[in-house]
Design a protein around this motif. Structure first.
Motif, mmCIF file in Angstrom:
data_model
loop_
_atom_site.group_PDB
_atom_site.id
_atom_site.type_symbol
_atom_site.label_atom_id
_atom_site.label_comp_id
_atom_site.label_asym_id
_atom_site.label_seq_id
_atom_site.Cartn_x
_atom_site.Cartn_y
_atom_site.Cartn_z
ATOM 1 N N PHE A 108 21.954 34.841 41.324
ATOM 2 C CA PHE A 108 22.403 34.924 39.999
ATOM 3 C C PHE A 108 21.500 34.818 38.937
ATOM 4 O O PHE A 108 21.428 32.488 39.351
ATOM 5 N N LEU A 110 22.204 32.805 35.517
ATOM 6 C CA LEU A 110 23.061 32.975 34.263
ATOM 7 C C LEU A 110 22.225 33.370 32.265
ATOM 8 O O LEU A 110 21.251 33.172 32.763
ATOM 9 N N LEU A 111 22.697 34.184 32.136
ATOM 10 C CA LEU A 111 22.465 34.745 30.387
ATOM 11 C C LEU A 111 23.370 33.704 29.577
ATOM 12 O O LEU A 111 24.066 33.643 29.580
ATOM 13 N N LYS A 115 26.628 37.344 26.032
ATOM 14 C CA LYS A 115 27.108 38.797 26.679
ATOM 15 C C LYS A 115 27.900 39.101 27.503
ATOM 16 O O LYS A 115 28.152 37.628 28.404
ATOM 17 N N CYS A 117 29.436 39.882 31.306
ATOM 18 C CA CYS A 117 28.223 40.188 32.426
ATOM 19 C C CYS A 117 28.948 40.420 33.310
ATOM 20 O O CYS A 117 30.283 40.583 33.746
ATOM 21 N N HIS A 118 28.519 41.548 34.334
ATOM 22 C CA HIS A 118 29.602 42.454 35.251
ATOM 23 C C HIS A 118 28.729 41.694 36.330
ATOM 24 O O HIS A 118 27.885 41.666 36.880
ATOM 25 N N ASP A 119 29.448 41.601 37.939
ATOM 26 C CA ASP A 119 29.480 42.261 39.296
ATOM 27 C C ASP A 119 28.744 43.308 39.183
ATOM 28 O O ASP A 119 28.962 44.381 39.007
ATOM 29 N N TYR A 120 27.687 42.672 40.204
ATOM 30 C CA TYR A 120 26.040 44.486 39.892
ATOM 31 C C TYR A 120 26.071 44.204 41.289
ATOM 32 O O TYR A 120 25.278 43.433 42.190
ATOM 33 N N GLN A 146 29.508 48.554 40.598
ATOM 34 C CA GLN A 146 30.107 47.638 39.590
ATOM 35 C C GLN A 146 31.188 46.859 40.358
ATOM 36 O O GLN A 146 32.759 47.502 40.402
ATOM 37 N N ASP A 147 31.831 45.366 39.406
ATOM 38 C CA ASP A 147 33.119 45.147 39.142
ATOM 39 C C ASP A 147 33.673 45.013 40.906
ATOM 40 O O ASP A 147 33.131 43.886 41.768
ATOM 41 N N THR A 158 18.437 43.375 43.841
ATOM 42 C CA THR A 158 18.427 43.601 41.882
ATOM 43 C C THR A 158 17.003 43.682 42.495
ATOM 44 O O THR A 158 16.263 43.475 42.255
#
Length: 591
Positions: A108, A110-111, A115, A117-120, A146-147, A158
């Motif tokens: 993953f 980091l954004l 924003k 963010c969700h587990d995806y 998700q989540d 991804t």
């Protein structure tokens, strides 16, 4: 539907409007509980004086809805994957399929910035071949998790989807293969097993044979093959020693025989008994079709790798799709040698190492391999199995049991087989199969195998241990004639057939090997103790699976092995021959 039909109707047709309301209610419920427990949590009497952080409120909490009952038969809300259309957009659907990929991606980035963010996770499911007609192409569709749904199934990766590709956003995920093992074996079914075996308390071999008769009942006789199929499906468990070395728990079975001996029938029936199965033909199976291949295509996405030449994805093969189940390969001899060699790692290490299109990864193939092949021309008993089948020695050695079915001329056998086939053509005469199907249906037999596989952990008696040890010594003494019969791989194979929970040390390794198959037989007999009967039966099964002449006594052609009216009389004769051979070992040692 039963409690509030109008509300259920609104949820089905307008889920995007109602799901946020339910999720918000779940969050409010958390806050209510949190206010009640936060003071108790921080009290010294509760945490024992340890300064523990209080529980926090989950931000992304969701209400999951599972569809059950008659709704699953409604094609409007439960269509097949290939029938998903634009009219289904925005409504709550239930789709059933098989996950196609396996990936443990945890990379993953980091954004930065404000924003959310969700587990995806993305997976792709494919239509089950059982619901399709002949010639129909199974369709697949991507699903977004998700989540809390992330990592419920280990599949996907991804990347960016095609703009015109239909995608489902998951609300709930249910793993059917796990439910088969737990929910589909209720207490009344277990009592049915116990009641059946209690009828044969004094004659357990007759009870065992009644169960074995239900395996591929359309094929007459072949007692040895049906016993081998049952023991292979019951199988063993994976063992990991202190150093981290893994030994596979799944067993592999190979049937070698002339055309028309029922090999394909056993493959198809075994596939029905397994919780997950894939059937393929050697002639149309390449190394990529069995393992995994890299495809440069953006339309069907699941697991991607980027290279300088563009976008690539992995397509799972039969062994990967059968992970946790059974992979049946018919006409094994028609595969090219290169294609057969690619499954060596999959059978022994239970992994597929991929190094294609710049992608280097490993996929799991924890599957039972059940193969069938024809001999090359007329089978020559004086030649090795490798010469008769053109299969390499390393590949044959990875099969735990190898049975040879030869269509030799036997007028008596031809007569009983022809009578059996003619009786099947007239239902009023086929009383045997009718009685067998009533007592041991396919569904009940599948449950029995899964139950004994997970419930029993048999232990050896001293008498059984003595018989097994002596037989092992005979095997070691004959190693000068055929050393391949006492290799470590063969010993490990027999341990797997035992579902052994311990892995013996090098000093005591070999004597435990012949414990293995009779432990599985004890499970088949629905008990936790290995007796003399199990030890003798184990030796007979091992002798039948030998690719050369047996030490104790040849069981003859496995094709002509039949169920006897008095199994105990046959067993007594076999035990007498085996004990005489084992006693001769004591005389040699004394000399």
């Amino acid at each position: 539907m039963d409690h509030d039909s109008p509300l259920a109707h609104d949820i089905l047709f307008e889920p995007t409007d109602y799901f946020p309301v339910f999720d918000n209610a779940a969050k409010l419920a958390q806050e209510t509980v949190y206010e009640k427990v936060k003071n108790i949590w921080s009290s010294e009497s509760f945490n024992g004086g340890v300064d523990r952080p209080p529980p926090s409120i989950k931000e992304f909490v969701h209400v999951r809805i599972e569809i059950r009952g008659p709704m699953l038969d409604n094609p409007e809300f439960c269509p097949s994957i290939g029938r998903v259309r634009v009219k289904h957009r925005g409504i709550l659907l239930t789709l059933k399929g098989t996950k196609q990929k396996y990936c443990e991606s945890t990379s993953f980035q980091l954004l930065e910035g404000n924003k959310v963010c969700h587990d995806y996770q993305e997976i792709k499911i494919q239509e089950s071949t059982q619901v399709l007609g002949v010639g129909a192409i199974p369709r697949s569709i991507p699903v977004i998790l998700q989540d809390d749904l992330v990592d419920v199934v280990k599949a996907g990766g991804t990347d960016v989807r095609c703009d015109l590709e239909p995608v489902l956003v998951a609300n709930y995920v249910r793993r059917i293969n796990l439910i088969k093992l737990d929910i589909e074996i209720p207490d009344e079914v277990i009592r049915q097993f116990e009641n059946f075996l209690s009828e044969f308390k004094d004659t357990p071999l007759k009870g065992r044979n009644a169960i074995l008769r239900a395996i591929c009942p359309q094929v007459y006789g072949l007692f040895t093959v049906k016993l081998a199929v049952a023991l292979t499906l019951i199988g063993g468990v994976q063992h990991v020693d202190a150093s981290g070395t893994k030994v596979r728990g799944e067993s592999h079975l190979l049937l070698v025989g002339d055309p028309g001996t029922g090999k394909s029938q056993f493959l198809k029936f075994a596939a029905k008994l397994s919780k997950r199965s894939v059937i393929t033909i050697g002639l149309g199976s390449t190394s990529a079709g069995l393992t995994v291949t890299a495809v440069k295509d953006g339309g069907e996405t699941c697991l991607f790798v980027y290279s300088l030449t563009g976008e690539w994805m992995l397509e799972a093969g039969a062994l990967v799709l059968a992970d946790g189940g059974l992979c049946c390969i018919d006409e094994f001899d028609s595969m090219r040698e290169h294609d057969r060699a690619t499954i060596h790692e999959a059978k022994e290490q239970q992994t597929i190492s991929v190094a294609k299109a710049g992608l280097v990864t490993t996929l799991s193939t924890r599957t039972i391999v059940f193969g069938a092949t024809n001999p090359k021309g007329q089978y020559d008993p004086d030649q090795s199995l490798s010469v008769n089948t053109t299969l390499s020695g390393p590949l044959i050695s990875r099969f735990d049991i190898v049975l040879v079915l030869l269509d030799t001329k036997n007028p008596d056998w031809d007569k009983v087989v022809s009578d059996h086939i003619l009786d099947q053509a007239e239902p009023e005469k086929d009383k045997f199969n009718e009685d067998t199907s009533k007592k041991w249906s396919l569904s009940l037999l599948r449950r029995y195998i899964h139950f004994v596989k997970g419930y029993f952990r048999p232990t050896l008696t001293k008498e059984a241990d003595n018989i097994i040890s002596k037989y092992y010594q005979l095997q070691r003494r004959s190693a000068t004639e055929n050393s391949a019969r006492t290799t470590v791989r063969m010993l490990e194979s027999l341990i797997r057939l035992a579902q052994g929970t311990t892995y013996p040390s090098s000093d005591s390794f070999a004597p435990f090997t012949y414990e293995s198959i009779n432990l599985t037989h004890a499970r088949l007999m629905f008990r936790n103790e290995v007796t003399r009967l199990d030890a003798i039966t184990a030796i007979l099964c091992i002798e039948s699976s030998m690719t050369t002449s047996a030490i104790v006594d040849s069981s003859g052609n496995a094709l002509h092995s039949n169920f006897t009216d008095d199994p105990y009389q046959e067993y007594a004769m076999q035990e007498q021959r085996i004990r005489a051979k084992l006693d001769s070992l004591d005389d040699i040692i004394n000399i």
